[in-house]
Design an enzyme around this catalytic site. Structure first.
Site, PDB file in Angstrom:
ATOM      1  N   CYS A 199       0.810  -1.230   0.000  1.00 22.93           N
ATOM      2  CA  CYS A 199       0.000   0.000   0.000  1.00 22.93           C
ATOM      3  C   CYS A 199       0.840   1.275   0.000  1.00 22.93           C
ATOM      4  O   CYS A 199       0.312   2.369  -0.206  1.00 22.93           O
ATOM      5  CB  CYS A 199      -0.979  -0.017   1.169  1.00 22.93           C
TER       6      CYS A 199
ATOM      7  N   HIS B 188      -3.204   7.150   2.665  1.00 21.37           N
ATOM      8  CA  HIS B 188      -3.619   5.861   2.100  1.00 21.37           C
ATOM      9  C   HIS B 188      -5.015   5.519   2.620  1.00 21.37           C
ATOM     10  O   HIS B 188      -5.273   5.551   3.829  1.00 21.37           O
ATOM     11  CB  HIS B 188      -2.605   4.788   2.495  1.00 21.37           C
TER      12      HIS B 188
ATOM     13  N   ASN C 104     -10.195  -0.010   0.043  1.00 22.14           N
ATOM     14  CA  ASN C 104      -8.732   0.085   0.023  1.00 22.14           C
ATOM     15  C   ASN C 104      -8.243  -0.498  -1.304  1.00 22.14           C
ATOM     16  O   ASN C 104      -8.326  -1.703  -1.526  1.00 22.14           O
ATOM     17  CB  ASN C 104      -8.169  -0.703   1.211  1.00 22.14           C
TER      18      ASN C 104
END
Ligand code: COA
Length: 315
Positions: free
Chosen positions: A110, A236, A266
């Site tokens: 990520c 993020h 996500n």
């Protein structure tokens, strides 16, 4: 010389999966998912749609946004390459009609987009190239265990890309600071031990808040900024509670934190460019805004970057 953002684009696949749809096949509920994560829906790539397909879609939009049909470098952040070998970036470059350009993948889960941005910005600052495509693309749906409610509710598929060009530090779009870090002792927290992705959510939450906050503080100091300088925090998009905790610890008003995870979940490496593109399209991110990017991901890896938002139309 530094790297300057000249264009941005993003795509999500068109298969929408709502929390209610997941609750029909998993022991979960819309109420649990929204209250624990802030996520309401995500998009999933249909069979036959690979990471390179999404990456190409985002890259084409970014190149159109920048008004260019050629770049000198392609860096692709992904955890879900089309194949373990070879890299996916050369395939993406080829599909874009970019001939003989250096193209490589970056693997930092990520945090991948910030790592990729750092790599391309370095090549630009050193004068190795005049322009670069930095893409974050992932199809996490291909590595999720459909029976695992702890991961299936969180991730979605997507891609985002920026075009960078060589420019000056005082130009709109200029990237002004970077901080990156890693701790391989935490490798087992986010991993693909066999066929499927596994995550130990609680410690990941804790480390994510700590590292995103520390990394942000370091990059703010490096850029000569304070929390008050920051117009938009693009963190993020993992969990709205992580974003709230990071903005609170940094002293950045919560309404300056860009949130699109409610809509896309996500999306791993795609998360930050997708959030920036969405915010720019919504008019929430405008030319001149001082922007702080920060992420945490598998590795463990983390990072932060600062830039001044350019006058671009997001694709
Ligand atoms: N639906 C319903 N219940 C669920 C569930 C789901 N989808 N997932 C887990 N649960 C249950 C657990 O089994 C547990 O039940 P128990 O108390 O009977 O054991 C309970 O809910 C609480 O689980 P817990 O893991 O403590 O929840 P949490 O508040 O920590 O939230 C996450 C879980 C994954 C949302 C949270 O830890 C998180 O967001 N972590 C960070 C993840 C992340 O950001 N990853 C990407 C970083 S790159």
């Amino acid at each position: 010389m530094t790297a300057v953002v000249a264009g941005i684009g993003a795509v999500v696949p068109d298969r929408l999966v709502t929390n209610e749809m997941l609750a029909q096949r998993l022991d979960t509920s819309d109420e649990w998912i929204v209250s624990r994560t802030g996520i309401r829906q995500r998009y999933v790539a249909p069979p036959g749609c690979s990471t390179s397909d999404l990456a190409v879609g985002a890259a084409e939009r970014a190149m159109q946004s920048a008004g260019v049909d050629d770049v000198g470098l392609v860096v692709l952040a992904t955890t879900t390459p089309d194949r373990p070998c070879p890299g996916t970036a050369p395939v993406v470059a080829s599909k874009l009609g970019l001939v003989d350009v250096p193209a490589y993948d970056v693997s930092a889960v990520c945090t991948g987009f910030i790592y990729a941005l750092f790599s391309a910005a370095g090549a630009l600052a050193l004068g190795h190239t005049e322009s670069a495509l930095v893409i974050g693309a992932d199809t996490f749906s291909t590595i999720l265990d459909p029976a695992d409610r702890t991961t299936s509710v969180i991730f979605g598929d997507g891609a985002g890309a920026v075009v960078l060009r060589r420019g000056h530090e005082d130009e709109p779009g200029a990237l002004s600071g970077f901080h990156l870090g890693s701790d391989g002792a935490l490798a087992d927290l986010i991993t693909v031990p066999d066929k499927y992705f596994r995550m130990d959510g609680k410690p990941v939450f804790m480390h994510a808040v700590r590292r995103m906050t520390e990394s942000s503080r370091t990059v703010l100091a490096q850029s000569g900024w304070t929390a008050q300088t920051v117009d938009r925090l693009v963190g993020h998009q993992a969990n709205v509670r992580i974003l709230q905790a990071v903005s609170e610890q940094l002293g950045i008003p919560e309404d300056r934190a860009v949130v699109n995870l409610d809509r896309v979940g996500n999306t791993a490496a795609a998360s930050i460019p997708l959030a920036m593109a969405d915010a720019a399209k919504d008019g929430d991110l405008v030319a001149g805004h001082k922007v702080l990017l920060t992420a945490f991901g598998g590795g463990a890896t983390w990072g932060a970057a600062t830039l001044t938002w350019p006058d671009v139309i997001a694709g």
